[in-house]
Design an enzyme around this catalytic site. Structure first.
Site, PDB file in Angstrom:
ATOM      1  N   ASP A  26     -52.452   0.581  12.579  1.00 14.12           N
ATOM      2  CA  ASP A  26     -52.631   0.825  10.909  1.00 14.12           C
ATOM      3  C   ASP A  26     -53.236   2.036  10.717  1.00 14.12           C
ATOM      4  O   ASP A  26     -53.387   2.282   9.403  1.00 14.12           O
ATOM      5  CB  ASP A  26     -53.584  -0.542  10.394  1.00 14.12           C
ATOM      6  CG  ASP A  26     -54.809  -0.453  10.907  1.00 14.12           C
ATOM      7  OD1 ASP A  26     -54.828  -0.547  12.433  1.00 14.12           O
ATOM      8  OD2 ASP A  26     -55.600  -0.741  10.178  1.00 14.12           O
ATOM      9  N   HIS A  27     -53.690   2.879  11.681  1.00 13.16           N
ATOM     10  CA  HIS A  27     -54.329   4.110  11.227  1.00 13.16           C
ATOM     11  C   HIS A  27     -53.725   5.173  10.445  1.00 13.16           C
ATOM     12  O   HIS A  27     -54.223   6.025   9.913  1.00 13.16           O
ATOM     13  CB  HIS A  27     -54.566   4.853  12.582  1.00 13.16           C
ATOM     14  CG  HIS A  27     -55.611   3.955  13.460  1.00 13.16           C
ATOM     15  ND1 HIS A  27     -55.104   2.736  14.165  1.00 13.16           N
ATOM     16  CD2 HIS A  27     -56.896   4.009  13.824  1.00 13.16           C
ATOM     17  CE1 HIS A  27     -55.956   1.973  14.853  1.00 13.16           C
ATOM     18  NE2 HIS A  27     -57.146   3.021  14.687  1.00 13.16           N
ATOM     19  N   GLY A  28     -52.259   5.061  10.386  1.00 12.19           N
ATOM     20  CA  GLY A  28     -51.361   6.060   9.776  1.00 12.19           C
ATOM     21  C   GLY A  28     -51.996   6.175   8.337  1.00 12.19           C
ATOM     22  O   GLY A  28     -51.716   7.215   7.558  1.00 12.19           O
ATOM     23  N   VAL A  29     -52.278   4.832   7.529  1.00  5.23           N
ATOM     24  CA  VAL A  29     -52.731   5.088   6.238  1.00  5.23           C
ATOM     25  C   VAL A  29     -54.010   5.759   6.139  1.00  5.23           C
ATOM     26  O   VAL A  29     -54.288   6.641   5.085  1.00  5.23           O
ATOM     27  CB  VAL A  29     -52.921   3.594   5.513  1.00  5.23           C
ATOM     28  CG1 VAL A  29     -53.654   3.717   4.437  1.00  5.23           C
ATOM     29  CG2 VAL A  29     -51.394   2.958   5.247  1.00  5.23           C
ATOM     30  N   TYR A 146     -67.318  -4.967   8.753  1.00  2.00           N
ATOM     31  CA  TYR A 146     -68.182  -4.045   9.357  1.00  2.00           C
ATOM     32  C   TYR A 146     -69.279  -3.710   8.198  1.00  2.00           C
ATOM     33  O   TYR A 146     -69.250  -4.245   7.139  1.00  2.00           O
ATOM     34  CB  TYR A 146     -67.072  -2.595   9.461  1.00  2.00           C
ATOM     35  CG  TYR A 146     -66.267  -2.747  10.412  1.00  2.00           C
ATOM     36  CD1 TYR A 146     -66.596  -2.654  11.937  1.00  2.00           C
ATOM     37  CD2 TYR A 146     -64.902  -2.799  10.034  1.00  2.00           C
ATOM     38  CE1 TYR A 146     -65.539  -2.558  12.893  1.00  2.00           C
ATOM     39  CE2 TYR A 146     -63.935  -2.748  10.878  1.00  2.00           C
ATOM     40  CZ  TYR A 146     -64.102  -2.766  12.426  1.00  2.00           C
ATOM     41  OH  TYR A 146     -63.257  -2.713  13.149  1.00  2.00           O
ATOM     42  N   ARG A 148     -71.007  -0.792   6.324  1.00  3.20           N
ATOM     43  CA  ARG A 148     -70.823   0.638   6.199  1.00  3.20           C
ATOM     44  C   ARG A 148     -71.343   0.855   4.698  1.00  3.20           C
ATOM     45  O   ARG A 148     -70.718   0.691   3.686  1.00  3.20           O
ATOM     46  CB  ARG A 148     -69.446   1.182   6.472  1.00  3.20           C
ATOM     47  CG  ARG A 148     -69.098   1.132   7.696  1.00  3.20           C
ATOM     48  CD  ARG A 148     -67.568   1.415   7.964  1.00  3.20           C
ATOM     49  NE  ARG A 148     -67.176   0.975   9.597  1.00  3.20           N
ATOM     50  CZ  ARG A 148     -66.145   1.261  10.028  1.00  3.20           C
ATOM     51  NH1 ARG A 148     -65.077   1.336   9.368  1.00  3.20           N
ATOM     52  NH2 ARG A 148     -65.860   1.194  11.101  1.00  3.20           N
ATOM     53  N   LYS A 177     -63.203  -9.704  13.698  1.00  2.00           N
ATOM     54  CA  LYS A 177     -63.319  -8.437  14.489  1.00  2.00           C
ATOM     55  C   LYS A 177     -64.648  -7.736  13.899  1.00  2.00           C
ATOM     56  O   LYS A 177     -64.770  -7.425  12.913  1.00  2.00           O
ATOM     57  CB  LYS A 177     -62.155  -7.494  14.020  1.00  2.00           C
ATOM     58  CG  LYS A 177     -62.164  -6.459  14.940  1.00  2.00           C
ATOM     59  CD  LYS A 177     -60.649  -5.409  14.463  1.00  2.00           C
ATOM     60  CE  LYS A 177     -60.835  -3.980  15.025  1.00  2.00           C
ATOM     61  NZ  LYS A 177     -59.792  -3.270  14.880  1.00  2.00           N
ATOM     62  N   GLY A 202     -62.584  -1.270  18.965  1.00  2.00           N
ATOM     63  CA  GLY A 202     -62.715  -0.185  20.035  1.00  2.00           C
ATOM     64  C   GLY A 202     -63.709   0.996  19.653  1.00  2.00           C
ATOM     65  O   GLY A 202     -64.227   1.710  20.379  1.00  2.00           O
ATOM     66  N   GLY A 203     -63.776   1.361  18.347  1.00  2.00           N
ATOM     67  CA  GLY A 203     -64.391   2.219  17.615  1.00  2.00           C
ATOM     68  C   GLY A 203     -64.073   3.553  18.121  1.00  2.00           C
ATOM     69  O   GLY A 203     -62.862   3.646  18.291  1.00  2.00           O
ATOM     70  N   GLY A 230     -57.550   0.136  18.895  1.00  2.00           N
ATOM     71  CA  GLY A 230     -56.374   1.002  18.574  1.00  2.00           C
ATOM     72  C   GLY A 230     -56.461   2.251  19.319  1.00  2.00           C
ATOM     73  O   GLY A 230     -55.600   2.264  20.364  1.00  2.00           O
ATOM     74  N   ARG A 231     -57.197   3.480  19.127  1.00  2.00           N
ATOM     75  CA  ARG A 231     -56.975   4.664  19.557  1.00  2.00           C
ATOM     76  C   ARG A 231     -56.943   4.780  20.986  1.00  2.00           C
ATOM     77  O   ARG A 231     -56.435   5.569  21.777  1.00  2.00           O
ATOM     78  CB  ARG A 231     -57.827   5.494  18.889  1.00  2.00           C
ATOM     79  CG  ARG A 231     -57.436   5.926  17.357  1.00  2.00           C
ATOM     80  CD  ARG A 231     -58.418   6.649  16.364  1.00  2.00           C
ATOM     81  NE  ARG A 231     -59.565   5.574  16.204  1.00  2.00           N
ATOM     82  CZ  ARG A 231     -60.723   6.048  15.412  1.00  2.00           C
ATOM     83  NH1 ARG A 231     -60.504   7.202  14.991  1.00  2.00           N
ATOM     84  NH2 ARG A 231     -61.470   5.083  15.346  1.00  2.00           N
TER      85      ARG A 231
END
Length: 263
Positions: A26-29, A146, A148, A177, A202-203, A230-231
């Site tokens: 989902d990182h594309g957004v 999270y 933040r 998660k 994963g961070g 993800g990454r």
């Protein structure tokens, strides 16, 4: 549990051990079409071949990643979004519905909440409402929880992570998660405070494969239910291989040294 929810949970988790390997795409957004997210069919093929249980993505991406062949893999539709271009990147907005996910044939939905952000009340309200609606349809909810915001000194602190996890459970999520706290002893307390499966994020991209495999191994020893990474997977030089190694840790209880032989 609603029968439909139970069936969908078994599509994204190993029914024999209650564990899972989820690969978020989902990182594309948030950051755009980074390496690993350009040829999505290839990426999905690789993580599925390695043995991932599910992939996670926004509602517009299944049309770019559906392969109509290859090894099957579960689908989780992510309903929260913000971009790195915004002056308020931690403020997540809802960009989809339970109905959107159902129409796409999804097995679950996911929502992102940043506790401590100025817009925390809105994100909590969204999570609570979506959990209620999803429950009516038998749709599992994964909550990415999270800490933040201006009051948060360390988002990995065990008490902070435990609080984040508990909020997700309290508002009705089926899978939580969270960040890994750094050691099995402290993470065990996070898991103990939840009555649903807890998976680790994963961070930032880690320095070595062993760092990732060791972190997942330690979280499993603490009672964790797997990972949502993800990454460190889709940007790996051999995504299928790193997933295969993690699969041995999560689903077959291998030791770290043995799993590393696959790499």
């Amino acid at each position: 549990m609603h029968l439909g929810k139970a069936i969908r949970m078994e599509r994204i988790m190993n029914r024999n051990n209650g564990r899972t390997i989820i690969v978020p795409l989902d990182h594309g957004v948030t950051v755009g079409p980074i390496y690993g997210l350009v040829d999505l069919r290839k990426t999905v093929d690789q993580v599925a071949e390695g043995g991932a249980n599910a992939m996670l993505m926004h509602k517009g991406i299944p049309r770019c990643s559906h392969r109509a062949g290859g090894k099957d893999i579960g689908l989780i539709i992510h309903l929260s979004a913000s971009t790195s271009l915004s002056p308020h990147p931690n403020a997540k907005a809802l960009v989809g519905t339970v109905a959107d996910a159902l129409k796409l044939g999804a097995d679950a939905i996911s929502v992102h909440v940043n506790l401590g952000d100025e817009t925390e009340p809105n994100m909590l309200a969204d999570l609570g409402s979506l959990c209620a609606e999803a429950n009516e349809w038998g749709m599992p909810v994964l909550a990415m929880m999270y800490a933040r915001g201006p009051k948060i000194d360390n988002e990995y602190a065990p008490n902070i992570v435990a609080h984040c996890a508990r909020v997700g459970v309290e508002l009705g999520a089926d899978i939580i998660k969270v960040n890994y706290t750094g050691d099995p002893q402290s993470f065990k307390k996070v898991v103990k405070g939840c009555c649903v499966p807890v998976v680790i994020a994963g961070g930032p991209k880690l320095e070595s494969d062993r760092d990732l495999v060791q972190m997942v191994y330690d979280s499993i020893q603490a009672g964790g239910a797997g990972l949502s990474v993800g990454r460190n997977i889709f940007q790996h030089k051999k995504p299928a291989h790193i997933v295969a190694a993690l699969n041995k840790i999560v689903h077959e209880n291998w030791e770290v040294d043995a799993a590393m032989q696959l790499l």
